[in-house]
Design a protein around this motif. Structure first.
Motif, PDB file in Angstrom:
ATOM      1  N   LYS A 249       0.836  -1.205   0.000  1.00 10.43           N
ATOM      2  CA  LYS A 249       0.000   0.000   0.000  1.00 10.43           C
ATOM      3  C   LYS A 249       0.873   1.259   0.000  1.00 10.43           C
ATOM      4  O   LYS A 249       0.633   2.192  -0.771  1.00 10.43           O
ATOM      5  N   ASP A 250       1.904   1.243   0.855  1.00  9.68           N
ATOM      6  CA  ASP A 250       2.783   2.413   0.973  1.00  9.68           C
ATOM      7  C   ASP A 250       3.581   2.662  -0.309  1.00  9.68           C
ATOM      8  O   ASP A 250       3.777   3.807  -0.714  1.00  9.68           O
ATOM      9  N   VAL A 251       4.057   1.577  -0.921  1.00  4.21           N
ATOM     10  CA  VAL A 251       4.835   1.735  -2.159  1.00  4.21           C
ATOM     11  C   VAL A 251       3.959   2.379  -3.238  1.00  4.21           C
ATOM     12  O   VAL A 251       4.366   3.337  -3.914  1.00  4.21           O
ATOM     13  N   PHE A 252       2.753   1.871  -3.386  1.00  7.75           N
ATOM     14  CA  PHE A 252       1.835   2.458  -4.372  1.00  7.75           C
ATOM     15  C   PHE A 252       1.580   3.941  -4.056  1.00  7.75           C
ATOM     16  O   PHE A 252       1.622   4.790  -4.939  1.00  7.75           O
ATOM     17  N   ALA A 253       1.307   4.220  -2.775  1.00  7.99           N
ATOM     18  CA  ALA A 253       0.963   5.591  -2.400  1.00  7.99           C
ATOM     19  C   ALA A 253       2.137   6.544  -2.662  1.00  7.99           C
ATOM     20  O   ALA A 253       1.946   7.656  -3.177  1.00  7.99           O
ATOM     21  N   ALA A 254       3.347   6.103  -2.338  1.00  5.50           N
ATOM     22  CA  ALA A 254       4.510   6.979  -2.505  1.00  5.50           C
ATOM     23  C   ALA A 254       4.765   7.268  -3.987  1.00  5.50           C
ATOM     24  O   ALA A 254       5.031   8.417  -4.376  1.00  5.50           O
ATOM     25  N   ILE A 255       4.665   6.241  -4.813  1.00  8.10           N
ATOM     26  CA  ILE A 255       4.912   6.457  -6.255  1.00  8.10           C
ATOM     27  C   ILE A 255       3.807   7.307  -6.860  1.00  8.10           C
ATOM     28  O   ILE A 255       4.055   8.186  -7.691  1.00  8.10           O
ATOM     29  N   TYR A 256       2.589   7.075  -6.400  1.00  9.17           N
ATOM     30  CA  TYR A 256       1.477   7.877  -6.908  1.00  9.17           C
ATOM     31  C   TYR A 256       1.693   9.357  -6.579  1.00  9.17           C
ATOM     32  O   TYR A 256       1.607  10.221  -7.472  1.00  9.17           O
ATOM     33  N   GLU A 257       2.002   9.643  -5.317  1.00 14.27           N
ATOM     34  CA  GLU A 257       2.206  11.038  -4.899  1.00 14.27           C
ATOM     35  C   GLU A 257       3.332  11.688  -5.688  1.00 14.27           C
ATOM     36  O   GLU A 257       3.209  12.797  -6.203  1.00 14.27           O
ATOM     37  N   ALA A 258       4.444  10.981  -5.801  1.00 15.33           N
ATOM     38  CA  ALA A 258       5.642  11.592  -6.373  1.00 15.33           C
ATOM     39  C   ALA A 258       5.610  11.690  -7.893  1.00 15.33           C
ATOM     40  O   ALA A 258       6.126  12.634  -8.477  1.00 15.33           O
ATOM     41  N   GLU A 259       4.981  10.704  -8.544  1.00 17.85           N
ATOM     42  CA  GLU A 259       5.154  10.631  -9.996  1.00 17.85           C
ATOM     43  C   GLU A 259       3.866  10.745 -10.807  1.00 17.85           C
ATOM     44  O   GLU A 259       3.915  11.103 -11.979  1.00 17.85           O
ATOM     45  N   TYR A 260       2.737  10.391 -10.204  1.00 17.70           N
ATOM     46  CA  TYR A 260       1.544  10.248 -11.050  1.00 17.70           C
ATOM     47  C   TYR A 260       0.351  11.107 -10.667  1.00 17.70           C
ATOM     48  O   TYR A 260      -0.577  11.250 -11.455  1.00 17.70           O
ATOM     49  N   LYS A 261       0.362  11.682  -9.461  1.00 22.41           N
ATOM     50  CA  LYS A 261      -0.836  12.379  -8.997  1.00 22.41           C
ATOM     51  C   LYS A 261      -1.261  13.485  -9.969  1.00 22.41           C
ATOM     52  O   LYS A 261      -2.435  13.566 -10.369  1.00 22.41           O
ATOM     53  N   ALA A 262      -0.298  14.288 -10.373  1.00 30.71           N
ATOM     54  CA  ALA A 262      -0.614  15.396 -11.275  1.00 30.71           C
ATOM     55  C   ALA A 262      -1.067  14.872 -12.639  1.00 30.71           C
ATOM     56  O   ALA A 262      -2.022  15.394 -13.232  1.00 30.71           O
ATOM     57  N   LYS A 263      -0.410  13.827 -13.106  1.00 29.41           N
ATOM     58  CA  LYS A 263      -0.780  13.271 -14.419  1.00 29.41           C
ATOM     59  C   LYS A 263      -2.192  12.666 -14.383  1.00 29.41           C
ATOM     60  O   LYS A 263      -2.938  12.787 -15.353  1.00 29.41           O
ATOM     61  N   PHE A 264      -2.532  12.019 -13.270  1.00 28.64           N
ATOM     62  CA  PHE A 264      -3.878  11.462 -13.144  1.00 28.64           C
ATOM     63  C   PHE A 264      -4.914  12.582 -13.144  1.00 28.64           C
ATOM     64  O   PHE A 264      -5.957  12.475 -13.787  1.00 28.64           O
ATOM     65  N   ALA A 265      -4.605  13.645 -12.410  1.00 27.45           N
ATOM     66  CA  ALA A 265      -5.545  14.770 -12.353  1.00 27.45           C
ATOM     67  C   ALA A 265      -5.744  15.352 -13.750  1.00 27.45           C
ATOM     68  O   ALA A 265      -6.881  15.608 -14.174  1.00 27.45           O
ATOM     69  N   ALA A 266      -4.643  15.501 -14.470  1.00 30.88           N
ATOM     70  CA  ALA A 266      -4.736  16.071 -15.822  1.00 30.88           C
ATOM     71  C   ALA A 266      -5.541  15.161 -16.744  1.00 30.88           C
ATOM     72  O   ALA A 266      -6.258  15.631 -17.628  1.00 30.88           O
ATOM     73  N   ALA A 267      -5.426  13.853 -16.541  1.00 32.67           N
ATOM     74  CA  ALA A 267      -6.144  12.911 -17.406  1.00 32.67           C
ATOM     75  C   ALA A 267      -7.583  12.674 -16.928  1.00 32.67           C
ATOM     76  O   ALA A 267      -8.356  11.982 -17.593  1.00 32.67           O
ATOM     77  N   GLY A 268      -7.925  13.224 -15.753  1.00 35.59           N
ATOM     78  CA  GLY A 268      -9.287  13.055 -15.236  1.00 35.59           C
ATOM     79  C   GLY A 268      -9.562  11.651 -14.723  1.00 35.59           C
ATOM     80  O   GLY A 268     -10.700  11.180 -14.745  1.00 35.59           O
ATOM     81  N   ILE A 269      -8.523  10.961 -14.272  1.00 34.17           N
ATOM     82  CA  ILE A 269      -8.732   9.618 -13.710  1.00 34.17           C
ATOM     83  C   ILE A 269      -8.277   9.608 -12.251  1.00 34.17           C
ATOM     84  O   ILE A 269      -7.582  10.521 -11.796  1.00 34.17           O
ATOM     85  N   THR A 270      -8.698   8.562 -11.523  1.00 31.88           N
ATOM     86  CA  THR A 270      -8.377   8.528 -10.097  1.00 31.88           C
ATOM     87  C   THR A 270      -7.652   7.237  -9.726  1.00 31.88           C
ATOM     88  O   THR A 270      -7.805   6.204 -10.387  1.00 31.88           O
ATOM     89  N   TYR A 271      -6.885   7.326  -8.636  1.00 24.22           N
ATOM     90  CA  TYR A 271      -6.301   6.143  -8.010  1.00 24.22           C
ATOM     91  C   TYR A 271      -7.063   5.885  -6.724  1.00 24.22           C
ATOM     92  O   TYR A 271      -7.231   6.800  -5.908  1.00 24.22           O
ATOM     93  N   PHE A 272      -7.529   4.661  -6.561  1.00 28.66           N
ATOM     94  CA  PHE A 272      -8.404   4.338  -5.444  1.00 28.66           C
ATOM     95  C   PHE A 272      -7.845   3.123  -4.720  1.00 28.66           C
ATOM     96  O   PHE A 272      -7.681   2.058  -5.317  1.00 28.66           O
ATOM     97  N   TYR A 273      -7.530   3.287  -3.425  1.00 30.08           N
ATOM     98  CA  TYR A 273      -7.055   2.167  -2.624  1.00 30.08           C
ATOM     99  C   TYR A 273      -8.137   1.748  -1.643  1.00 30.08           C
ATOM    100  O   TYR A 273      -8.767   2.583  -0.992  1.00 30.08           O
ATOM    101  N   THR A 274      -8.340   0.444  -1.519  1.00 30.58           N
ATOM    102  CA  THR A 274      -9.278  -0.039  -0.502  1.00 30.58           C
ATOM    103  C   THR A 274      -8.851  -1.427  -0.030  1.00 30.58           C
ATOM    104  O   THR A 274      -7.879  -1.989  -0.532  1.00 30.58           O
ATOM    105  N   LEU A 275      -9.580  -1.977   0.913  1.00 36.56           N
ATOM    106  CA  LEU A 275      -9.284  -3.340   1.372  1.00 36.56           C
ATOM    107  C   LEU A 275      -9.792  -4.356   0.351  1.00 36.56           C
ATOM    108  O   LEU A 275     -10.808  -4.124  -0.307  1.00 36.56           O
TER     109      LEU A 275
END
Ligand code: NAP
Ligand code: MG
Length: 427
Positions: A249-275
């Motif tokens: 979970k942490d690895v995904f979250a860290a890479i998302y924050e650092a590398e993909y969050k802005a790109k996802f926002a620009a593309a209008g898609i979301t990253y969703f973590y759950t159990l």
């Protein structure tokens, strides 16, 4: 790279077995290609379909350029499997490959093909070399309805393909005693944790995973979500597994924050973590149209659930995406051995070529995108649409005819189904 293991090819490659009657006489200008696709030929019935697809659906319309690697089992044996390694290296060079299904040899195949040894699975070799993740997506078509009524769009499943229970160490514990986990660092210092103090007989299991493998998996998932403009879901059991699963979970979250969050926002898609249990419940109620990333075991189980609920293995595509942005497209099914033996015996077959056609369209579309050739991308769209329209009109192979909801169906043989698609494409 061993230069003798591939050939630069157009329609048709040097070294392509047997004579074929290539159809010319289509007068319209063919779509040019700037960069070759890496073409990985394969085995049995899918090898037969491969040739007909190229002959009837690709070459009349596209000035096809490929670098051809024959991954048929005989040639893998002749080259001591070097051809598989070369094809993976070529994929790193050019970026896009299309692969036919191949035999993974077992003892029976070693005898059947008189092999020097039991060569490893080509998919395993290629996946390890490209460090990739496999994404499987169903092809939805009118008349073949998912068992889950609310699934309206494909659910693409991404399975982490390293470690966990697949590389476990287990032990049957014969009686009272204790089991410990011991980590010995390079300097010799030990860290110990008690697994269990046994008062009876029992079992124990240890498993592992690696941060670089989780990172590659995460990057492949984020990259593919962006590439296909779909939301990404990821789920583990981090509430129970507070270190192991929580690290995923942490690895995904860290890479998302650092590398993909802005790109996802620009593309209008979301990253969703759950159990994972919440994810399963939500998937059953969702309408689809997202990527579901799973740990190795969850992916094994859930991919069979999702693919069978969507209909058929013959309607399932598969793409290997490396964290470096290399793509290898193929069908999710195997070489359809049983049909091939019928074919060899001169009997008519009705083998579904849809997933293999979509492997070609996926690769051509990606090549067109990378080379800024919209006409190539447009051709891929048209070929897919012609394939779906052919089925929706009631012309299909036997496997689909057995499960369609359409009232009027014409069952076509392997070749005639492809010819029906060509007819549609030309019109
Ligand atoms: P398979 O080729 O996927 O076929 C299993 C059965 O599923 C077929 O006998 C057929 O059922 C049905 N089927 C699968 N694809 C179909 C299609 N396109 N059209 C119609 N029916 C289809 O699996 P397998 O027979 O277990 O494996 C054969 C070989 O493929 C093995 O040597 C295996 O190593 C290899 N394999 C390769 C890959 C790969 O390269 N990615 C993946 C899996 C397996 P009916 O016979 O009932 O019609
Ligand atoms: Mg499985």
């Amino acid at each position: 790279m061993n230069a003798s293991s591939f050939s630069i090819a157009s329609c048709f490659p040097i070294g392509y077995n047997g004579g074929i009657n290539t159809k010319v006489g289509v007068s319209m200008a063919k779509i040019p290609m700037l960069t070759p696709l890496v073409e990985m030929d394969g085995d049995e019935m899918t090898r037969v379909l491969w040739r007909i697809i190229k002959e009837e659906l690709i070459c009349p319309f596209v000035d096809l350029k490929t670098e051809y690697y024959d991954l048929g089992l005989t040639h893998r044996d002749e080259t001591n499997d070097q051809v598989t390694v070369d094809s993976a290296n070529a994929t790193k060079k050019y970026g896009v490959a299309v692969k036919c299904a191949t035999i993974t040899p077992n003892a029976q195949r070693v005898e059947e093909y008189d092999l020097k040894q039991m060569w490893p699975s080509p998919n395993g070799t290629i996946r390890a070399m490209l460090d990739g993740t496999v994404f499987r997506a169903p092809i939805l078509v009118k008349g073949i309805e998912p068992c889950v009524r609310n699934w309206k769009k494909p659910i693409t499943l991404a399975r982490h393909a390293y470690g966990d229970v697949y590389k476990n160490t287990e032990m049957v514990i014969p009686g009272p005693g204790k089991v410990e986990l011991v980590y010995t660092a390079e300097d010799g210092t030990e860290t110990r944790k008690l697994v269990h103090e046994y008062h009876s007989a029992g079992v124990a299991q240890a498993m592992h995973n690696l941060i670089p493998s989780m990172e590659s998996f995460a990057r492949s998932c984020f990259a593919y979500a962006l590439d296909t403009k779909q939301d990404l879901w990821f789920a583990t059991k981090d509430t129970i597994s507070k270190q192991y699963d929580h690290t995923f979970k942490d690895v995904f979250a860290a890479i998302y924050e650092a590398e993909y969050k802005a790109k996802f926002a620009a593309a209008g898609i979301t990253y969703f973590y759950t159990l994972i249990d919440d994810a399963v419940a939500r998937v059953m109620k969702a309408e689809g149209g997202f990527i579901w990333a799973c740990k190795n075991y969850d992916g094994d189980v859930m991919s069979d659930m999702v693919s069978s609920a969507f209909g058929s293995l013959a309607m399932m595509t598969s793409v290997l995406v490396s964290p470096n942005g290399y793509f290898e497209y193929e069908a999710a099914h195997g070489t359809v051995q049983r049909h091939y033996y019928k074919h060899l015996a001169g009997e008519e077959t009705s083998t579904n070529s849809v997933a293999t056609i979509f492997a070609w369209t996926g690769a051509l579309r990606k090549r067109g995108e990378l080379d800024h050739q919209p006409e190539l991308m447009h051709f891929a769209d048209r070929l897919e649409q012609a394939t779906l329209d052919t089925i929706a009109e009631g012309k299909m192979t036997k496997d689909l005819a057995l499960m369609t909801t359409l009232p009027q169906v014409t069952v076509l043989n392997s070749r005639d189904f492809i010819l029906a698609i060509r007819d549609k494409l030309e019109r």
